[in-house]
Motif scaffolding. Structure first.
Motif, short mmCIF file in Angstrom:
data_model
loop_
_atom_site.label_atom_id
_atom_site.label_comp_id
_atom_site.label_asym_id
_atom_site.label_seq_id
_atom_site.Cartn_x
_atom_site.Cartn_y
_atom_site.Cartn_z
N UNK A 1 0.83 -1.20 0.00
CA UNK A 1 0.00 0.00 0.00
C UNK A 1 0.86 1.26 0.00
N UNK A 2 1.93 1.23 0.78
CA UNK A 2 2.83 2.39 0.83
C UNK A 2 3.48 2.61 -0.53
N UNK A 3 3.94 1.53 -1.15
CA UNK A 3 4.56 1.66 -2.46
C UNK A 3 3.54 2.12 -3.51
N UNK A 4 2.32 1.61 -3.41
CA UNK A 4 1.29 2.05 -4.34
C UNK A 4 0.98 3.53 -4.15
N UNK A 5 0.97 3.97 -2.90
CA UNK A 5 0.74 5.39 -2.61
C UNK A 5 1.87 6.23 -3.19
N UNK A 6 3.12 5.78 -2.98
CA UNK A 6 4.26 6.49 -3.55
C UNK A 6 4.16 6.51 -5.07
N UNK A 7 3.79 5.39 -5.64
CA UNK A 7 3.63 5.28 -7.08
C UNK A 7 2.58 6.27 -7.58
N UNK A 8 1.45 6.31 -6.90
CA UNK A 8 0.38 7.24 -7.27
C UNK A 8 0.86 8.68 -7.17
N UNK A 9 1.60 8.97 -6.12
CA UNK A 9 2.13 10.32 -5.94
C UNK A 9 3.07 10.69 -7.08
N UNK B 1 9.29 1.32 -8.50
CA UNK B 1 8.24 1.06 -7.52
C UNK B 1 7.22 0.05 -8.05
N UNK B 2 6.90 0.15 -9.31
CA UNK B 2 5.96 -0.81 -9.90
C UNK B 2 6.54 -2.22 -9.84
N UNK B 3 7.84 -2.34 -10.13
CA UNK B 3 8.49 -3.65 -10.06
C UNK B 3 8.49 -4.17 -8.63
N UNK B 4 8.76 -3.29 -7.67
CA UNK B 4 8.77 -3.70 -6.26
C UNK B 4 7.38 -4.18 -5.84
N UNK B 5 6.36 -3.46 -6.29
CA UNK B 5 4.98 -3.85 -5.95
C UNK B 5 4.69 -5.23 -6.52
N UNK B 6 5.07 -5.44 -7.76
CA UNK B 6 4.83 -6.74 -8.39
C UNK B 6 5.57 -7.86 -7.66
N UNK B 7 6.83 -7.59 -7.29
CA UNK B 7 7.60 -8.60 -6.56
C UNK B 7 6.94 -8.92 -5.21
N UNK B 8 6.51 -7.87 -4.51
CA UNK B 8 5.88 -8.10 -3.21
C UNK B 8 4.57 -8.87 -3.36
N UNK B 9 3.81 -8.55 -4.39
CA UNK B 9 2.56 -9.28 -4.61
C UNK B 9 2.84 -10.75 -4.92
N UNK B 10 3.88 -11.00 -5.73
CA UNK B 10 4.27 -12.39 -6.00
C UNK B 10 4.72 -13.08 -4.73
N UNK B 11 5.49 -12.36 -3.93
CA UNK B 11 5.98 -12.94 -2.67
C UNK B 11 4.81 -13.28 -1.74
#
Length: 160
Positions: A66-74, A106-116
């Motif tokens: 959520x934090x990364x998505x918020x940063x991404x949105x920002x 950030x998008x890649x990090x979000x994807x990795x975290x979702x996979x994890x």
């Protein structure tokens, strides 16, 4: 001066007694909390601990996402603002490129975290299934042991 000193000594003695009482209460509370903690730790079993850990792990990962998505949105909002402003200076284009890169990271990090998280969920489900199977196996083995004991007792009685 003596009267003042005596009064001060009495005040200090009184304050000392109050502090001693507070200290004893604090120690009693600490002992009670320690006892409660010990009782709590005795009452929880491994499955509850594992589920709690898994839940906490999932919560932590979700909050990071959520934090990364918020940063991404920002960052996307900033990029859009830069686009809207149509700033053509070299500085703004460098900032834009930098923000785009950061957005991609950030998008890649979000994807990795979702996979994890998905892998961890699957792993937890596998562990739960294995745990249930082991419990069933244990129960079956206990039944077999009881049957064998009863058979042995009958054999011993028969031999006697």
């Amino acid at each position: 001066d003596r009267d003042t000193d005596k009064k001060r000594i009495e005040e200090l003695l009184e304050e000392n007694m109050v502090l001693e009482i507070a200290q004893k209460q604090s120690m009693n509370e600490s002992a009670h909390l320690g006892w409660e903690l010990e009782q709590l730790s005795k009452s929880t079993d491994l499955a509850d601990t594992r589920k709690s850990f898994v839940f906490e792990l999932n919560e932590c990962a979700s909050s990071r996402i959520l934090k990364l998505e918020k940063d991404n949105q920002s960052l996307q909002n900033t990029i859009q603002e830069l686009r809207d402003a149509s700033l053509t200076s070299k500085e703004s284009s460098l900032k834009f490129v930098e923000l785009e890169k950061e957005n991609q990271q950030l998008s890649k990090k979000i994807e990795k975290l979702q996979n994890q998280i998905e892998k961890e969920k699957q792993s937890n489900q596998d562990l739960e299934t294995l745990s249930e199977e082991l419990i069933r196996d244990k129960e079956q083995l206990q039944v077999v042991m009881e049957t064998l004991k009863a058979d042995k007792e009958r054999q011993v009685q028969t031999l006697q």
